[in-house]
Design an enzyme around this catalytic site. Structure first.
Site, PDB file in Angstrom:
ATOM      1  N   ASP A   3      -2.074  -0.842   7.563  1.00 38.68           N
ATOM      2  CA  ASP A   3      -1.515  -1.670   6.495  1.00 38.68           C
ATOM      3  C   ASP A   3      -2.382  -2.897   6.245  1.00 38.68           C
ATOM      4  OD1 ASP A   3       0.471   0.178   6.750  1.00 38.68           O
ATOM      5  OD2 ASP A   3       1.951  -1.190   7.620  1.00 38.68           O
ATOM      6  N   GLU A  58       0.131  10.033   8.461  1.00 39.08           N
ATOM      7  CA  GLU A  58       1.285   9.221   8.870  1.00 39.08           C
ATOM      8  C   GLU A  58       1.435   9.180  10.383  1.00 39.08           C
ATOM      9  OE1 GLU A  58       2.511   6.688   7.008  1.00 39.08           O
ATOM     10  OE2 GLU A  58       2.682   8.315   5.553  1.00 39.08           O
ATOM     11  N   HIS A  59       1.639   7.978  10.904  1.00 42.41           N
ATOM     12  CA  HIS A  59       1.867   7.754  12.332  1.00 42.41           C
ATOM     13  C   HIS A  59       0.700   8.218  13.195  1.00 42.41           C
ATOM     14  CE1 HIS A  59       6.019   6.275  12.303  1.00 42.41           C
ATOM     15  NE2 HIS A  59       6.236   7.110  11.315  1.00 42.41           N
ATOM     16  N   ARG A 107       0.833  -1.203   0.000  1.00 44.44           N
ATOM     17  CA  ARG A 107       0.000   0.000   0.000  1.00 44.44           C
ATOM     18  C   ARG A 107       0.862   1.246   0.000  1.00 44.44           C
ATOM     19  NH1 ARG A 107       2.593   2.085   3.211  1.00 44.44           N
ATOM     20  NH2 ARG A 107       2.660   1.795   5.473  1.00 44.44           N
ATOM     21  N   ASN A 115      14.208  -1.049   8.714  1.00 38.72           N
ATOM     22  CA  ASN A 115      13.333  -2.113   9.176  1.00 38.72           C
ATOM     23  C   ASN A 115      12.752  -1.700  10.523  1.00 38.72           C
ATOM     24  OD1 ASN A 115      12.184  -4.445  10.305  1.00 38.72           O
ATOM     25  ND2 ASN A 115      13.575  -5.777   9.168  1.00 38.72           N
ATOM     26  N   SER A 156       4.815  -1.241   2.892  1.00 40.18           N
ATOM     27  CA  SER A 156       4.168  -2.317   3.634  1.00 40.18           C
ATOM     28  C   SER A 156       4.487  -3.705   3.102  1.00 40.18           C
ATOM     29  CB  SER A 156       2.637  -2.102   3.630  1.00 40.18           C
ATOM     30  OG  SER A 156       2.007  -2.904   4.583  1.00 40.18           O
ATOM     31  N   ASP A 208      -2.493   6.191  12.959  1.00 38.74           N
ATOM     32  CA  ASP A 208      -3.442   5.085  13.126  1.00 38.74           C
ATOM     33  C   ASP A 208      -3.358   4.507  14.534  1.00 38.74           C
ATOM     34  OD1 ASP A 208      -0.892   4.115  12.463  1.00 38.74           O
ATOM     35  OD2 ASP A 208      -1.659   2.386  11.354  1.00 38.74           O
ATOM     36  N   GLY A 236       8.677   1.434   2.982  1.00 41.03           N
ATOM     37  CA  GLY A 236       7.517   2.194   3.424  1.00 41.03           C
ATOM     38  C   GLY A 236       6.257   1.860   2.655  1.00 41.03           C
TER      39      GLY A 236
END
Length: 462
Positions: free
Chosen positions: A192, A49-50, A43, A235, A147, A52, A145
């Protein structure tokens, strides 16, 4: 059923070249035919961003790049894993009742095991899970980034479910996969997994949480989204930055709750505090300015505010990967979350309007998002910032990092009739100036449209 993952019968030798190649490799490796294939897409998060894991809505879309797993079920207790990219990823075998996941340095097989374990525990099978022979083929660039790891977890859970004769609703699958990623040490929020299962071709999705809900968002005509990879890999499961941000948001939540007279220990997410106080997002941003200071908070200061001992702070608030963190930027993190949540809602609202300036307005929101990610959440990096600037200079209406950050990809909104010119300029000004990046440009720079969600493919055997 519409709310379950589609099961599609395909002719692997007619128009499905990828499945044909995967099948041939599978037969060479295991000396048998696959019974079925599972697919889960990656996705790109357009905005949000950041947030959820703070309880706020996000706005991603599935992409064409995905993970596909060919499976033959067996009567043994073993799961045999192999990868189409065998030169990069070693074979692996585990037994169905002995799953060991390496949280410290997770490898590709650990993500598969994560999905397998999550699904088998969720199903509560009366007999041991079936053994499987699995060959994995992924086209999502790793640590970009986009997913890739969640797509593998989702696909592993999907094929485990189908191999054991079960079928679950998409929402239940998404929730389960979000929870089981904690086996690998990641404290994400569920975006994701939700988009991987609930995506529809041709639309982005506004993903709401608690309860999980996906709403179609139709993007303006005449725009395309271009993904460009900074080629800096990060990672998130094997580093502390991501989980540190989760903890900083949790601490900010509890201090805001305490200072406003709430039962602070009951609150884990910034979105819950905003809801409890019944204030708007702009008011929440203002509250942060009134309550939190810009200087980093020390452990002792936090413990004093919350009236708790440091050992309780470490055991109850910090996580295994953040136990050594000594200072916390609460003002910056909370400001980003509340303002980014507002940008998501504005993005959706603009898409719903017949506004001739919609593309320009959406681009402005994307640019503001990147600035906040870079300056307030500090989840960007030099190469990624440089790439975003080059994308804007090349004609993007808006450009921002996407995914966890600290490397990975930028997503740019570009007028469709300017995409080819945009690609040429970004290639020249970013990739061609670095030999190591130039060799990767073929898989690192591409236009994309909203793709479909997870599927099961059955071979049509004549």
């Amino acid at each position: 059923m519409a709310d379950e993952v589609p099961v599609v019968t395909v002719q692997t030798d007619q128009g499905f070249e990828r499945l044909k190649k995967l099948t041939e490799k599978f037969k060479e490796k295991f000396d048998c035919e696959p019974n079925f294939y599972g697919r889960a897409p990656g996705r790109v998060n357009l905005i949000g961003e950041h947030i959820d894991y703070c309880g706020y809505s996000v706005l991603p879309m599935a992409i064409e790049q995905d993970v596909v797993i060919a499976v033959a079920t067996t009567e043994s207790q073993d799961v045999l894993l192999t990868n189409m990219k065998s030169e990069l990823y070693n074979d692996f075998v585990f037994t169905v009742n002995n799953v060991n996941i390496n949280k410290d340095k997770p490898q590709w097989q650990d993500y598969f095991q994560c999905g397998f374990l999550g699904m088998t525990e969720h199903l509560k099978l009366s007999s041991p899970p079936r053994g499987m022979k699995c060959m994995v083929d992924g086209t999502v660039p790793p640590s970009s980034g986009l997913s890739s790891s969640s797509a593998l977890v989702c696909c592993a859970a999907l094929v485990t479910m189908y191999a054991n004769g079960k079928s679950l609703p998409k929402k239940e699958l998404a929730d389960m996969c979000a929870k089981c990623e904690r086996y690998i040490g990641t404290q994400g929020g569920g975006m994701d997994q939700a988009i991987s299962f609930m995506a529809h071709k041709g639309t982005a999705k506004l993903i709401d949480f608690n309860p999980l809900k996906a709403t179609d968002v139709y993007l303006p005509d005449g725009i395309s989204f271009v993904i460009s990879n900074s080629c800096v890999e990060k990672n998130k499961a094997s580093s502390s930055e991501f989980n540190t941000r989760v903890v900083e948001c949790r601490i900010a939540t509890q201090i805001l709750a305490k200072q406003k007279g709430l039962q602070w220990a009951d609150f884990q997410r910034l979105g819950d505090v905003q809801k409890a106080l019944n204030i708007s997002l702009p008011q929440a941003v203002k509250l942060v300015k009134e309550v939190l200071h810009k200087e980093p908070y020390t452990r002792s200061e936090i413990c004093q505010i919350l009236d708790m001992k440091e050992e309780d702070f470490v055991s109850n608030i910090l996580s295994a990967r953040t136990a050594q963190v000594q200072s916390f930027k609460l003002f910056q993190r909370a400001t980003h979350v509340f303002s980014e949540a507002g940008r998501v809602l504005s993005f959706k609202h603009i898409c719903e309007e017949a506004d001739p300036q919609a593309s320009q307005k959406l681009g402005k929101l994307m640019n503001e998002s990147h600035t906040s990610c870079r300056d307030m959440y500090e989840c960007s990096c030099t190469d990624l910032d440089n790439l975003v600037n080059i994308c804007l200079e090349a004609g993007a209406l808006g450009s921002r990092l996407t995914g966890a950050g600290w490397g990975g990809c930028a997503v740019s909104m570009v007028p469709t009739n300017h995409v080819m010119d945009f690609l040429v300029k970004v290639k020249k000004n970013f990739y061609d100036k670095n030999p190591s990046k130039a060799s990767m440009v073929g898989k690192s720079l591409f236009a994309t449209q909203p793709g479909s969600g997870a599927q099961i493919y059955l071979p049509n055997i004549a």
